[in-house]
Structure formats: structure tokens, C-alpha cells
Design an enzyme around this catalytic site. Structure first.
Site, short mmCIF file in Angstrom:
data_model
loop_
_atom_site.label_atom_id
_atom_site.label_comp_id
_atom_site.label_asym_id
_atom_site.label_seq_id
_atom_site.Cartn_x
_atom_site.Cartn_y
_atom_site.Cartn_z
N ASN A 1 0.83 -1.20 0.00
CA ASN A 1 0.00 0.00 0.00
C ASN A 1 0.88 1.26 0.00
O ASN A 1 2.05 1.20 -0.35
CB ASN A 1 -1.00 0.01 1.16
CG ASN A 1 -2.35 0.59 0.75
OD1 ASN A 1 -2.42 1.64 0.15
ND2 ASN A 1 -3.42 -0.12 1.08
N ARG A 2 0.31 2.40 0.39
CA ARG A 2 0.95 3.69 0.15
C ARG A 2 1.62 4.29 1.39
O ARG A 2 1.17 4.09 2.52
CB ARG A 2 -0.08 4.69 -0.39
CG ARG A 2 -0.64 4.28 -1.75
CD ARG A 2 -1.84 5.12 -2.16
NE ARG A 2 -2.28 4.77 -3.51
CZ ARG A 2 -3.11 3.79 -3.80
NH1 ARG A 2 -3.61 3.04 -2.82
NH2 ARG A 2 -3.45 3.53 -5.06
N HIS B 1 -1.22 -9.53 -3.72
CA HIS B 1 -2.07 -8.66 -4.53
C HIS B 1 -2.77 -9.44 -5.66
O HIS B 1 -2.88 -8.96 -6.78
CB HIS B 1 -1.22 -7.54 -5.13
CG HIS B 1 -1.97 -6.29 -5.46
ND1 HIS B 1 -3.06 -6.27 -6.30
CD2 HIS B 1 -1.79 -5.01 -5.05
CE1 HIS B 1 -3.50 -5.03 -6.41
NE2 HIS B 1 -2.76 -4.25 -5.65
N THR B 2 -3.26 -10.63 -5.34
CA THR B 2 -3.97 -11.40 -6.37
C THR B 2 -5.29 -10.72 -6.73
O THR B 2 -6.03 -10.26 -5.88
CB THR B 2 -4.22 -12.83 -5.88
OG1 THR B 2 -2.96 -13.50 -5.74
CG2 THR B 2 -5.08 -13.61 -6.86
N TYR B 3 -5.57 -10.68 -8.04
CA TYR B 3 -6.83 -10.17 -8.57
C TYR B 3 -7.76 -11.37 -8.78
O TYR B 3 -7.46 -12.26 -9.57
CB TYR B 3 -6.62 -9.48 -9.91
CG TYR B 3 -5.94 -8.14 -9.87
CD1 TYR B 3 -6.61 -7.00 -10.33
CD2 TYR B 3 -4.63 -7.98 -9.42
CE1 TYR B 3 -6.01 -5.75 -10.35
CE2 TYR B 3 -4.01 -6.73 -9.43
CZ TYR B 3 -4.71 -5.62 -9.89
OH TYR B 3 -4.09 -4.39 -9.89
N ASP C 1 -11.32 1.35 -3.24
CA ASP C 1 -9.87 1.17 -3.14
C ASP C 1 -9.46 1.68 -1.77
O ASP C 1 -8.70 2.64 -1.64
CB ASP C 1 -9.13 1.92 -4.26
CG ASP C 1 -7.67 1.53 -4.35
OD1 ASP C 1 -7.24 0.62 -3.60
OD2 ASP C 1 -6.94 2.13 -5.17
N GLU D 1 -6.54 -7.46 -0.12
CA GLU D 1 -5.16 -7.44 0.35
C GLU D 1 -5.15 -7.28 1.87
O GLU D 1 -5.43 -6.20 2.39
CB GLU D 1 -4.40 -6.29 -0.30
CG GLU D 1 -4.44 -6.30 -1.82
CD GLU D 1 -4.23 -4.92 -2.40
OE1 GLU D 1 -3.12 -4.35 -2.21
OE2 GLU D 1 -5.17 -4.38 -3.02
N HIS E 1 3.56 0.14 -2.74
CA HIS E 1 3.91 -1.29 -2.85
C HIS E 1 5.41 -1.57 -2.94
O HIS E 1 5.86 -2.43 -3.71
CB HIS E 1 3.21 -1.90 -4.07
CG HIS E 1 1.72 -1.99 -3.94
ND1 HIS E 1 1.06 -2.08 -2.73
CD2 HIS E 1 0.74 -2.00 -4.90
CE1 HIS E 1 -0.24 -2.16 -2.93
NE2 HIS E 1 -0.47 -2.09 -4.23
#
Length: 387
Positions: free
Chosen positions: A114-115, A213-215, A286, A351, A140
Site C-alpha cells: 500500500n501507500r 495482490h492477487t486479482y 480502493d 489485500e 507497494h
């Protein structure tokens, strides 16, 4: 001797039945999968090093494909309500595609998932500067995060095959302090669950926040967007953000907002609520949800149900939060498996992690790791079906 024909007929019938029984037994045995792990060469990186692809299989036939490049989950095949196995993740068709153009599909993310605001944080009186790669912020892990390094892999055979990945990030790598020794273990369990165990130690005070971070798209093969997926989040509050998706410091109640997923809710119901500032900032969802339950306990974070396939995914974690992301930045420019273009909201991510930008928010649960301490977290993605 007058009974001989009858005896011969009986013998032939018995033989035939025995052969049929044996044949059926062999067929059933063929249907059963032998648990294990297979290794294959996945390709070469630009510097000439080889990356490998590991396929984990359990007895029910579920498979997880993982490469030691970036610890990426390349594929995850689970059955639908009719027993048909399909991939429930978004992925690319080659190693070179992951190297060139991967929006973190399946990636193992760190040193900080994350940020971090403006790529800066202060630890024990010293300010550290990180790489800026997202709207003026650090995202990330930076330019070469854990999703872009080659991990040392150790396969573990057994009824629940596992893959251990190890990597040591050097002091100063991507701007972070301390040599950080990381071990991540993927285990494919008997009950169709993929378990991820994270562990890390450091020789200097540092910060760490690891995640995957799987979609996901439970339709299988990403047949359509995820707006009809039904999601439940075990969280009374979510983390409010500014227009660059950095936390404001406020934990807002979900009640009465588009962020209320305490009961099963269709994803698309409120995702375009233009009256909600937070929805505007995220372009949808998000955000981080603050999970209910004791800290560090393995708790239910989320449940996802896809009606057409009948697939259900339950997410359990020891982490305090989960970032729910609905693929808002997918534009169709990334071409995945079998030439399929991944469009906006064709996936969702869950996540599990600590809060974004925690090093700059003393009131948030700490992400600091000191020498002598061991960072440990666990997340489980379990799959089942219902009619």
C-alpha cells in the site's frame, strides 16, 4: 460333465465382472489427484537468471501455480458448483509479460504494501526517503519491490504441498533501513485453501507491511466484470483517504455509507455513488477496512460469492485490515491469458495488511519492526461452492 457349460459360463461371467470392477477402480484412481508439487522452468529474466514455476496440487484437484519471480500467484484453479475447474485469478501468459507490464497481478508485495505519503517517514528521529511511483506517493515497495525480485524457492512435498520463498532486502534498498530477511510460505491445504504465512526479521529498526495482490474473478476465466459478485466484509469502520488515496487519519463508520458490507452486498450496488466523496477519490472501492476481532487473531475478514459459478471464497487473516480494491484502474490495455484484455472492474482484490501510511500516523497500529523481533502474519483464502 453336463454342468461344464454352465460352470464355464459362470467363470466367464465372474471374470467379466472382476475385469469391470478392476476397470472401474482404475478409472476412479485416475480421477483422484496425487498431492504434490512440480517444478518447471518458467523463463529467463532480462539479466539472464532463470525463474521457475511451481504447480501445487491437492487431492481434490485444486492447483496453485506460483513463480519465484516476485512470489507471483500465476494461477489458481478451483471447481465451480458443477465440478468444472477454472482459473479464478487474473494473470499473464508468460514471464516476460510479468516483467514488462504487470499491475501487481498475483504479486507478493513489500517491503511496505500500500501507500506511504510523499515517500517519506521518520523512524527514531531519522527521516527516510522512498521512491515515488503513485500520485506523488510511494506504493507497494517502490521501483523494485518484492514483486520484482527473484526469491529463493524451496518446495515442500506432502499431502498439503508448500512452497517456501526467501529473500533478504539489503539495508537501504528502495530507501528502507535495515537488512530485512523475509520468508513467505504458500501452502495448498486439503480443504481447498491457499494459506500464506509471512515472516521477517531485521538488524535495524524498520517498517514492514507484507501482503499478496492477487486479482480474483470467481466466474472463472474472467468471463465478465465482478459487479455481480456478492461481498461481505467483517468491518464496522473503513479508513478515509484524500484524493491521492492517502489516509486522512479518520476511521469512518461504514453504517449509512456505500462502504457497508457487514451483510452480503452485490459489489455493483453502490460502487458508482457519485454523491460519496470517498467513492469519487477511489474511482470505486480502493480503501482499507478495519477488521472486527482481536488483534493478531485469525479471523474472518471477507466472504465473496459468485452466483453463476456457485464459487465462494472466504478470507481469514491475523492482520488488522483488508484493502478491498475493485480493479478501477484496469483499462483493457493489459492483455492476459489467451489474449484476453482485462477491463475496468474485471477483478477484485482483498489485500490483508496493516493500514496504509502507518509510519506517518502514530495512532494507527504500528508497522515498526526492531532487531530481536519477528514479524509474523497469516492469511488464508479458502474456496468452496454452493448451489
Amino acid at each position: 460333465m453336463k454342468f461344464l457349460p454352465q460352470l464355464l459360463s459362470l467363470a466367464l461371467l465372474t471374470s467379466c465382472l472382476t475385469m469391470t470392477s478392476c476397470s472401474s477402480k482404475k478409472e476412479n484412481q485416475a480421477d483422484e489427484k496425487k498431492p504434490g508439487i512440480e517444478k518447471a522452468i518458467y523463463g529467463k529474466l532480462p539479466d539472464g537468471r532463470e525463474a521457475d514455476l511451481y504447480t501445487l496440487t491437492n487431492a481434490s484437484g485444486m492447483t496453485a501455480q506460483i513463480t519465484n519471480y516476485g512470489g507471483i500467484i500465476v494461477g489458481l484453479k478451483t471447481p465451480d458448483k458443477n465440478g468444472k475447474f477454472e482459473d479464478v485469478t487474473l494473470g499473464l501468459d508468460s514471464l516476460s509479460s510479468y516483467v514488462k507490464n504487470n499491475p501487481f497481478f498475483g504479486a507478493l508485495v513489500g517491503r511496505y504494501g500500500n501507500r506511504i505519503a510523499k515517500g517519506k517517514f521518520t523512524l527514531e528521529g531519522k527521516t527516510y526517503t522512498l521512491f515515488i511511483n503513485n500520485m506523488g506517493n510511494h506504493l507497494h515497495g517502490g521501483k523494485v519491490g518484492f514483486d520484482k525480485v527473484l526469491w529463493t524457492a524451496t518446495p515442500v512435498e506432502g499431502d498439503e504441498p508448500a512452497l517456501k520463498l526467501a529473500y533478504t532486502a539489503k539495508d537501504g534498498e528502495e530507501g528502507y533501513p535495515g537488512n530485512l530477511a523475509v520468508e513467505v510460505t504458500y501452502t495448498l491445504q486439503k480443504d481447498n485453501a491457499l494459506k500464506i504465512d509471512y515472516k521477517a526479521t531485521t538488524d535495524k529498526p524498520t517498517v514492514v507491511n507484507l501482503t499478496n495482490h492477487t486479482y480474483f474473478n470467481l466466474t472463472g476465466g474472467a468471463k465478465r466484470d465482478v459487479l455481480e459478485h456478492v461481498v461481505t466484509l467483517n468491518a464496522d469502520k473503513f479508513i478515509a483517504v484524500d484524493k491521492t488515496l492517502i489516509p486522512t487519519g479518520e476511521l469512518k463508520p461504514v453504517a449509512g455509507t456505500p462502504f457497508d458490507f457487514l451483510k452480503p452486498t452485490v459489489v455493483g450496488t453502490r460502487i458508482n455513488d457519485s454523491t460519496d466523496t470517498q467513492i469519487k477519490y477511489g474511482g470505486g472501492y480502493d480503501h482499507g477496512w478495519v477488521l472486527n476481532g482481536p488483534a493478531d487473531s485469525l479471523k474472518l475478514a471477507a466472504t465473496v460469492y459468485e452466483p453463476t459459478s456457485g464459487r465462494v471464497m472466504e478470507v481469514r487473516t491475523t492482520e488488522p485490515a483488508v484493502q478491498f480494491y475493485t480493479g478501477n484502474f484496469l483499462t483493457g490495455t493489459v492483455v492476459g491469458r489467451e489474449g484476453f484484455a482485462y477491463k475496468k472492474r474485471y477483478a477484485l482484490c482483498l489485500e490483508t495488511e496493516h493500514y496504509p501510511d502507518s509510519p506517518n500516523h502514530p495512532a494507527f497500529p504500528t508497522t515498526e519492526l526492531k532487531p530481536g523481533q519477528t514479524y509474523k502474519t497469516t492469511t488464508i483464502y479458502q474456496f468452496s461452492t454452493k448451489k
